[in-house]
Design an enzyme around this catalytic site. Sequence first.
Site, PDB file in Angstrom:
ATOM      1  N   PHE A  72       0.952  -1.182   0.022  1.00 33.28           N
ATOM      2  CA  PHE A  72       0.086   0.146  -0.052  1.00 33.28           C
ATOM      3  C   PHE A  72       0.833   1.141   0.073  1.00 33.28           C
ATOM      4  O   PHE A  72       1.945   1.320   0.828  1.00 33.28           O
ATOM      5  CB  PHE A  72      -0.908  -0.038   1.276  1.00 33.28           C
ATOM      6  CG  PHE A  72      -1.877  -1.060   1.322  1.00 33.28           C
ATOM      7  CD1 PHE A  72      -2.451  -1.418   0.080  1.00 33.28           C
ATOM      8  CD2 PHE A  72      -2.229  -1.769   2.474  1.00 33.28           C
ATOM      9  CE1 PHE A  72      -3.499  -2.681  -0.006  1.00 33.28           C
ATOM     10  CE2 PHE A  72      -3.104  -2.820   2.349  1.00 33.28           C
ATOM     11  CZ  PHE A  72      -3.695  -3.191   1.240  1.00 33.28           C
ATOM     12  N   TYR A 137       3.886   5.091   6.122  1.00 30.94           N
ATOM     13  CA  TYR A 137       4.360   4.616   4.791  1.00 30.94           C
ATOM     14  C   TYR A 137       5.659   4.424   4.517  1.00 30.94           C
ATOM     15  O   TYR A 137       6.341   3.459   4.508  1.00 30.94           O
ATOM     16  CB  TYR A 137       3.441   5.477   3.754  1.00 30.94           C
ATOM     17  CG  TYR A 137       4.115   4.982   2.162  1.00 30.94           C
ATOM     18  CD1 TYR A 137       3.855   3.732   1.853  1.00 30.94           C
ATOM     19  CD2 TYR A 137       4.857   5.868   1.590  1.00 30.94           C
ATOM     20  CE1 TYR A 137       4.588   3.375   0.384  1.00 30.94           C
ATOM     21  CE2 TYR A 137       5.471   5.661   0.286  1.00 30.94           C
ATOM     22  CZ  TYR A 137       5.149   4.412  -0.249  1.00 30.94           C
ATOM     23  OH  TYR A 137       5.758   4.193  -1.628  1.00 30.94           O
ATOM     24  N   LEU A 184       0.047  14.187  -8.410  1.00 36.62           N
ATOM     25  CA  LEU A 184      -0.146  15.677  -9.103  1.00 36.62           C
ATOM     26  C   LEU A 184      -0.423  15.372 -10.579  1.00 36.62           C
ATOM     27  O   LEU A 184      -1.422  16.088 -11.158  1.00 36.62           O
ATOM     28  CB  LEU A 184       1.090  16.509  -8.744  1.00 36.62           C
ATOM     29  CG  LEU A 184       1.148  17.828  -9.537  1.00 36.62           C
ATOM     30  CD1 LEU A 184      -0.231  18.675  -8.917  1.00 36.62           C
ATOM     31  CD2 LEU A 184       2.518  18.514  -9.256  1.00 36.62           C
ATOM     32  N   ARG A 275      -0.055  20.538   2.422  1.00 35.15           N
ATOM     33  CA  ARG A 275      -0.418  19.211   2.740  1.00 35.15           C
ATOM     34  C   ARG A 275       0.525  18.691   3.873  1.00 35.15           C
ATOM     35  O   ARG A 275       1.822  18.807   3.671  1.00 35.15           O
ATOM     36  CB  ARG A 275      -0.430  18.301   1.471  1.00 35.15           C
ATOM     37  CG  ARG A 275      -0.955  16.864   1.440  1.00 35.15           C
ATOM     38  CD  ARG A 275      -0.977  16.081   0.270  1.00 35.15           C
ATOM     39  NE  ARG A 275       0.383  15.853  -0.179  1.00 35.15           N
ATOM     40  CZ  ARG A 275       0.519  15.152  -1.301  1.00 35.15           C
ATOM     41  NH1 ARG A 275      -0.504  14.685  -2.015  1.00 35.15           N
ATOM     42  NH2 ARG A 275       1.737  15.007  -1.857  1.00 35.15           N
TER      43      ARG A 275
HETATM   44  N1  LIG Z   1       4.000   5.476  -7.924  1.00 40.65           N
HETATM   45  C1  LIG Z   1       4.990   6.076  -7.125  1.00 40.65           C
HETATM   46  O1  LIG Z   1       5.291   7.646  -7.409  1.00 40.65           O
HETATM   47  C2  LIG Z   1       5.994   5.333  -6.223  1.00 40.65           C
HETATM   48  C3  LIG Z   1       6.879   6.053  -5.472  1.00 40.65           C
HETATM   49  C4  LIG Z   1       7.988   5.214  -4.622  1.00 40.65           C
HETATM   50  C5  LIG Z   1       7.674   4.071  -4.222  1.00 40.65           C
HETATM   51  N2  LIG Z   1       6.527   3.539  -4.906  1.00 40.65           N
HETATM   52  C6  LIG Z   1       6.389   1.887  -4.530  1.00 40.65           C
HETATM   53  O2  LIG Z   1       6.254   1.132  -5.874  1.00 40.65           O
HETATM   54  C7  LIG Z   1       5.396   0.049  -5.490  1.00 40.65           C
HETATM   55  C8  LIG Z   1       4.392   0.093  -6.878  1.00 40.65           C
HETATM   56  O3  LIG Z   1       3.615   1.440  -6.657  1.00 40.65           O
HETATM   57  P1  LIG Z   1       2.390   1.733  -7.697  1.00 40.65           P
HETATM   58  O4  LIG Z   1       2.267   3.188  -7.806  1.00 40.65           O
HETATM   59  O5  LIG Z   1       2.561   0.943  -8.851  1.00 40.65           O
HETATM   60  O6  LIG Z   1       1.257   1.156  -6.990  1.00 40.65           O
HETATM   61  P2  LIG Z   1      -0.234   0.432  -7.240  1.00 40.65           P
HETATM   62  O7  LIG Z   1      -1.140   0.511  -5.975  1.00 40.65           O
HETATM   63  O8  LIG Z   1      -0.663   0.725  -8.621  1.00 40.65           O
HETATM   64  O9  LIG Z   1       0.562  -1.109  -7.409  1.00 40.65           O
HETATM   65  C9  LIG Z   1       0.613  -1.918  -6.047  1.00 40.65           C
HETATM   66  C10 LIG Z   1       0.104  -3.181  -6.517  1.00 40.65           C
HETATM   67  O10 LIG Z   1       0.260  -4.268  -5.487  1.00 40.65           O
HETATM   68  C11 LIG Z   1      -1.037  -4.967  -5.139  1.00 40.65           C
HETATM   69  N3  LIG Z   1      -0.943  -5.404  -3.955  1.00 40.65           N
HETATM   70  C12 LIG Z   1      -0.785  -4.483  -2.749  1.00 40.65           C
HETATM   71  N4  LIG Z   1      -0.846  -5.590  -1.653  1.00 40.65           N
HETATM   72  C13 LIG Z   1      -0.725  -6.698  -1.935  1.00 40.65           C
HETATM   73  C14 LIG Z   1      -0.734  -8.008  -1.512  1.00 40.65           C
HETATM   74  N5  LIG Z   1      -0.412  -8.119  -0.106  1.00 40.65           N
HETATM   75  N6  LIG Z   1      -0.564  -9.034  -1.985  1.00 40.65           N
HETATM   76  C15 LIG Z   1      -0.759  -9.192  -3.559  1.00 40.65           C
HETATM   77  N7  LIG Z   1      -0.688  -8.032  -4.065  1.00 40.65           N
HETATM   78  C16 LIG Z   1      -0.763  -6.873  -3.538  1.00 40.65           C
HETATM   79  C17 LIG Z   1      -1.924  -4.181  -5.435  1.00 40.65           C
HETATM   80  O11 LIG Z   1      -3.187  -4.827  -5.888  1.00 40.65           O
HETATM   81  C18 LIG Z   1      -1.286  -3.281  -6.796  1.00 40.65           C
HETATM   82  O12 LIG Z   1      -1.752  -3.903  -7.995  1.00 40.65           O
HETATM   83  C19 LIG Z   1       4.888   0.322  -4.418  1.00 40.65           C
HETATM   84  O13 LIG Z   1       5.474  -0.654  -3.520  1.00 40.65           O
HETATM   85  C20 LIG Z   1       4.882   1.584  -3.900  1.00 40.65           C
HETATM   86  O14 LIG Z   1       5.383   1.729  -2.500  1.00 40.65           O
HETATM   87  C21 LIG Z   1       5.881   3.896  -5.853  1.00 40.65           C
HETATM   88  O1  LIG Z   2      -3.472  17.927  -5.829  1.00 42.99           O
HETATM   89  C1  LIG Z   2      -2.438  17.967  -5.749  1.00 42.99           C
HETATM   90  C2  LIG Z   2      -1.611  16.955  -5.676  1.00 42.99           C
HETATM   91  C3  LIG Z   2      -0.283  17.210  -5.130  1.00 42.99           C
HETATM   92  N1  LIG Z   2       0.352  18.405  -5.079  1.00 42.99           N
HETATM   93  C4  LIG Z   2       1.894  18.456  -4.820  1.00 42.99           C
HETATM   94  O2  LIG Z   2       2.591  18.169  -5.850  1.00 42.99           O
HETATM   95  C5  LIG Z   2       3.719  17.496  -5.331  1.00 42.99           C
HETATM   96  C6  LIG Z   2       3.845  16.093  -5.690  1.00 42.99           C
HETATM   97  O3  LIG Z   2       3.094  15.246  -5.069  1.00 42.99           O
HETATM   98  P1  LIG Z   2       2.374  13.959  -5.093  1.00 42.99           P
HETATM   99  O4  LIG Z   2       2.432  13.540  -6.609  1.00 42.99           O
HETATM  100  O5  LIG Z   2       1.252  13.389  -4.314  1.00 42.99           O
HETATM  101  O6  LIG Z   2       3.720  13.001  -4.974  1.00 42.99           O
HETATM  102  P2  LIG Z   2       4.693  13.048  -3.450  1.00 42.99           P
HETATM  103  O7  LIG Z   2       3.726  13.465  -2.468  1.00 42.99           O
HETATM  104  O8  LIG Z   2       5.839  13.923  -3.730  1.00 42.99           O
HETATM  105  O9  LIG Z   2       4.853  11.422  -3.389  1.00 42.99           O
HETATM  106  C7  LIG Z   2       5.390  10.639  -4.291  1.00 42.99           C
HETATM  107  O10 LIG Z   2       6.810  10.563  -4.474  1.00 42.99           O
HETATM  108  C8  LIG Z   2       7.382  10.302  -3.224  1.00 42.99           C
HETATM  109  C9  LIG Z   2       8.850  10.556  -3.549  1.00 42.99           C
HETATM  110  O11 LIG Z   2       9.151  11.713  -3.932  1.00 42.99           O
HETATM  111  C10 LIG Z   2       7.256   8.862  -3.017  1.00 42.99           C
HETATM  112  O12 LIG Z   2       7.947   8.429  -1.836  1.00 42.99           O
HETATM  113  C11 LIG Z   2       5.720   8.582  -2.841  1.00 42.99           C
HETATM  114  O13 LIG Z   2       5.292   7.270  -2.647  1.00 42.99           O
HETATM  115  C12 LIG Z   2       5.047   9.237  -3.895  1.00 42.99           C
HETATM  116  O14 LIG Z   2       3.474   9.231  -3.739  1.00 42.99           O
HETATM  117  C13 LIG Z   2       3.510  17.864  -3.596  1.00 42.99           C
HETATM  118  O15 LIG Z   2       4.273  18.853  -3.732  1.00 42.99           O
HETATM  119  C14 LIG Z   2       2.010  17.630  -3.419  1.00 42.99           C
HETATM  120  O16 LIG Z   2       1.934  18.718  -2.525  1.00 42.99           O
HETATM  121  C15 LIG Z   2      -0.475  19.473  -5.197  1.00 42.99           C
HETATM  122  O17 LIG Z   2      -0.107  20.667  -4.981  1.00 42.99           O
HETATM  123  N2  LIG Z   2      -1.983  19.228  -5.505  1.00 42.99           N
END
Ligand SMILES: NC(=O)c1ccc[n+]([C@@H]2O[C@H](COP(=O)([O-])OP(=O)(O)OC[C@H]3O[C@@H](n4cnc5c(N)ncnc54)[C@H](O)[C@@H]3O)[C@@H](O)[C@H]2O)c1
Ligand SMILES: O=c1ccn([C@@H]2O[C@H](COP(=O)(O)OP(=O)(O)O[C@H]3O[C@H](CO)[C@@H](O)[C@H](O)[C@H]3O)[C@@H](O)[C@H]2O)c(=O)[nH]1
Length: 320
Positions: A72, A137, A184, A275
């Site tokens: 998550f 998280y 964002l 936020r």
């Molecule tokens: N998207 C980002 O900006 C970002 C940034 C930093 C780290 N991450 C990490 O990257 C990974 C993927 O992120 P994402 O944006 O693709 O998220 P996402 O929610 O799209 O994908 C996560 C997937 O994991 C599955 N899942 C969750 N818990 C599970 C469980 N217990 N067993 C099996 N499946 C499960 C969900 O169904 C989903 O398909 C995550 O670990 C997240 O913490 C994402």
């Molecule tokens: O409606 C919105 C949504 C976001 N923001 C801003 O946009 C920036 C980016 O936000 P967001 O896209 O939510 O990403 P982050 O909060 O920076 O977090 C992302 O990037 C992190 C690393 O930088 C990862 O750890 C997180 O998992 C991932 O969600 C931040 O300053 C937010 O405050 C706004 O101003 N308005």
Amino acid sequence: MKYLVTGGAGYVGSVVAAHLLEAGHEVTVLDDLSTGFREGVPAGARFIEGRVQDAARHLDASYDGVLHFAAFSQVGESVTDPEKYWVNNVGGTMALLAAMRDAGVRRLVFSSTAATYGEPVSTPVTETDPTAPTSPYGASKLAVDHMITGEARAHGLAAASLRYFNVAGAYGDCGERHDPESHLIPLVLQVALGGRQSISVYGDDYPTPDGTCVRDYIHVADLAEAHLLAMDAVTPGEHLICNLGNGNGFSVREVIETVREVTGHPVPEVVAARRAGDPAVLVASAVTARERLGWQPSRPDLAGIVADAWEFARKREAGR
Ligand SMILES: NC(=O)c1ccc[n+]([C@@H]2O[C@H](COP(=O)([O-])OP(=O)(O)OC[C@H]3O[C@@H](n4cnc5c(N)ncnc54)[C@H](O)[C@@H]3O)[C@@H](O)[C@H]2O)c1
Ligand SMILES: O=c1ccn([C@@H]2O[C@H](COP(=O)(O)OP(=O)(O)O[C@H]3O[C@H](CO)[C@@H](O)[C@H](O)[C@H]3O)[C@@H](O)[C@H]2O)c(=O)[nH]1
């Protein structure tokens, strides 16, 4: 090679699974669809609907490695419901590591995050900087990083934790579709598509050039390539920790302006309160990724990242 991709029905996992398949690997996706989508799993991958907590049922010695995305990842939700994050992110990975040990699968690439650092002490952020997460998280991901270090030292796992900065963009049919969306770029694109009236700018009084937060946006396809390199780069007993970003920061206002330019649509913005937990500036040092993985992002341009996300968002809207 044969790989298990946990969370491969989600945004990042599906793009990495697609890259693995294109490189000729065999891919099994294990996903419980809690936040992912069955149709997100790329064609050619075998799909198991199940929890990572039950990985022992599915892993055997025929696998060469695991790429672990299942988690998550809503920062705000983790503040109001921390147990959910400890149970799934830490508990799930603990079960996965035990299953890997029992099956003799000894290579792992894990999705860590810039959220493990919390408020950075300097910019750009390097892997040796202090880790002080500001949300459950980030804390859950840092706990997993520590678990993996122990597993590598004690049991010879070859592992990498990739600390993503802000992942964005899309790759073919795989893109960002979190529900609810909190990121964002997809939110600003929803405004451009007419699905929202305006975008809220969370704070314009930060100590940055235009007062809005600065982030390092990395294209999801560049990120995917780093996973394939990391899987090959790690050695038994080693836990490589590696930031993934472009090393360039863009403010919230610059992102909104780029969306206006790319889409040709007006995007009204409304300044809202900060936020909770948002650092002013988060930019990665990508030196370790370059030196250890030989990784070089080929899509660092923000307009290109937004254009790919825009194409994905429009296709989704048309398909509704
Ligand atoms: N998207 C980002 O900006 C970002 C940034 C930093 C780290 N991450 C990490 O990257 C990974 C993927 O992120 P994402 O944006 O693709 O998220 P996402 O929610 O799209 O994908 C996560 C997937 O994991 C599955 N899942 C969750 N818990 C599970 C469980 N217990 N067993 C099996 N499946 C499960 C969900 O169904 C989903 O398909 C995550 O670990 C997240 O913490 C994402
Ligand atoms: O409606 C919105 C949504 C976001 N923001 C801003 O946009 C920036 C980016 O936000 P967001 O896209 O939510 O990403 P982050 O909060 O920076 O977090 C992302 O990037 C992190 C690393 O930088 C990862 O750890 C997180 O998992 C991932 O969600 C931040 O300053 C937010 O405050 C706004 O101003 N308005």
